[in-house]
Motif scaffolding. Sequence first.
Motif, PDB file in Angstrom:
ATOM      1  N   SER A 178      -5.740   1.760  -0.677  1.00 12.22           N
ATOM      2  CA  SER A 178      -5.609   3.217  -0.711  1.00 12.22           C
ATOM      3  C   SER A 178      -4.501   3.604   0.256  1.00 12.22           C
TER       4      SER A 178
ATOM      5  N   SER B 244      -4.918   0.551   4.157  1.00 15.24           N
ATOM      6  CA  SER B 244      -4.183   1.805   4.021  1.00 15.24           C
ATOM      7  C   SER B 244      -2.902   1.768   4.845  1.00 15.24           C
TER       8      SER B 244
ATOM      9  N   THR C 209       0.822  -1.216   0.000  1.00 17.58           N
ATOM     10  CA  THR C 209       0.000   0.000   0.000  1.00 17.58           C
ATOM     11  C   THR C 209       0.860   1.271   0.000  1.00 17.58           C
TER      12      THR C 209
ATOM     13  N   ILE D  17      -6.419   2.568  -5.778  1.00 20.45           N
ATOM     14  CA  ILE D  17      -6.492   3.970  -6.204  1.00 20.45           C
ATOM     15  C   ILE D  17      -5.129   4.629  -6.040  1.00 20.45           C
TER      16      ILE D  17
ATOM     17  N   LEU E   1     -11.739   7.153  -7.775  1.00 22.68           N
ATOM     18  CA  LEU E   1     -12.429   5.938  -7.352  1.00 22.68           C
ATOM     19  C   LEU E   1     -13.440   5.467  -8.396  1.00 22.68           C
TER      20      LEU E   1
ATOM     21  N   ASN F 259      -3.196   1.599 -10.001  1.00 26.52           N
ATOM     22  CA  ASN F 259      -3.404   3.014  -9.730  1.00 26.52           C
ATOM     23  C   ASN F 259      -4.646   3.471 -10.481  1.00 26.52           C
ATOM     24  N   ASN F 260      -5.779   3.505  -9.766  1.00 26.00           N
ATOM     25  CA  ASN F 260      -7.100   3.775 -10.341  1.00 26.00           C
ATOM     26  C   ASN F 260      -7.504   2.679 -11.322  1.00 26.00           C
TER      27      ASN F 260
ATOM     28  N   ASP G 258      -2.669   7.755  -5.120  1.00 33.10           N
ATOM     29  CA  ASP G 258      -2.628   8.379  -3.801  1.00 33.10           C
ATOM     30  C   ASP G 258      -3.674   9.468  -3.592  1.00 33.10           C
ATOM     31  N   ALA G 259      -4.503   9.268  -2.560  1.00 34.58           N
ATOM     32  CA  ALA G 259      -5.575  10.218  -2.255  1.00 34.58           C
ATOM     33  C   ALA G 259      -5.066  11.457  -1.526  1.00 34.58           C
TER      34      ALA G 259
ATOM     35  N   ASP H 295      -6.282  10.324  -6.793  1.00 39.28           N
ATOM     36  CA  ASP H 295      -7.273   9.243  -6.745  1.00 39.28           C
ATOM     37  C   ASP H 295      -8.435   9.498  -7.696  1.00 39.28           C
TER      38      ASP H 295
ATOM     39  N   ILE I  85      -9.292   8.605   2.093  1.00 41.20           N
ATOM     40  CA  ILE I  85     -10.303   8.244   1.096  1.00 41.20           C
ATOM     41  C   ILE I  85     -11.644   7.952   1.754  1.00 41.20           C
TER      42      ILE I  85
END
Length: 273
Positions: free
Chosen positions: A181, A202, A78, A154, A164, A136-137, A156-157, A162, A186
């Motif tokens: 995530s 996470s 992660t 996703i 989603l 990544n997404n 990085d938020a 991100d 997120i």
Amino acid sequence: MQSKIILSALFVSMGIKLINDTCSVTVNKVQIESEKWNNKQPLRIIQISDMHNRKFGKNNEKVFRQLKKFTPDIVLITGDLIDRSTKEFSRVKGFIQELTLNYPHVFFVNGNHECEHPREQQLHQILIENGVKILNNENSVCNVEGTSVNIIGINDAATDHDDLQKATDRVDGNYYTILLSHAPNIVWKEEEAISQMNLILSGHTHGGQLRIPFIGALVIPEQKFPATYDQGTYKLDKDCTLYIDHGLGTTRLPVRLFCRSQITYMEVFHKEN
């Protein structure tokens, strides 16, 4: 004289504690239940987070000594394998080569340090060449003991990379669903959509990295003190669990205290209605 001896002993003890929490590797074992996991055998997961290009013994032998105790179905990374200041990738390349040699199903999502690194694509190429699936997404379906698992990742938020909606495109909601995530924020950025997940993994927080007994973490990224989500397991909905791993490495200060470097071994069991 006696007070000086006591004070010296406290400083020595604290120094030993700092070294142990920073340089040793422990395993946090977690068990959760889900109605969505439709297999008599548990889903076995290893989560690795926030390594920040650190090394734990020669060739990361301290990490692999712990990993060899388990036979996970999937390994989920992660983010923040590297630090934004990492200049070359030989260390992380060796780690990934050894990891994928032993575990065929390895997935990865960016952390903020990957997103902010000028050679992000070079790191991605190393991961791809060694069989790591980058999400990544994006999403993927993994077959575990005859049972399909959605793995959604996703970008990085914390740095607003991100998406989603894109990441969940064409996801089959009948399968047990894991969202990767790096940053736990997120869960409030996408509060409504997030309840459709069964497990959210996470890192990012480092558990505060430096914790004070009975008080906890003083500083958590994107959160005010006291933090709502700093480390461990949180039940977000009936069948939606957030787990935050406080990771292996360090950032800014090269030490940990009351927050040991760790990986996580998780088992997901079927829960009867």
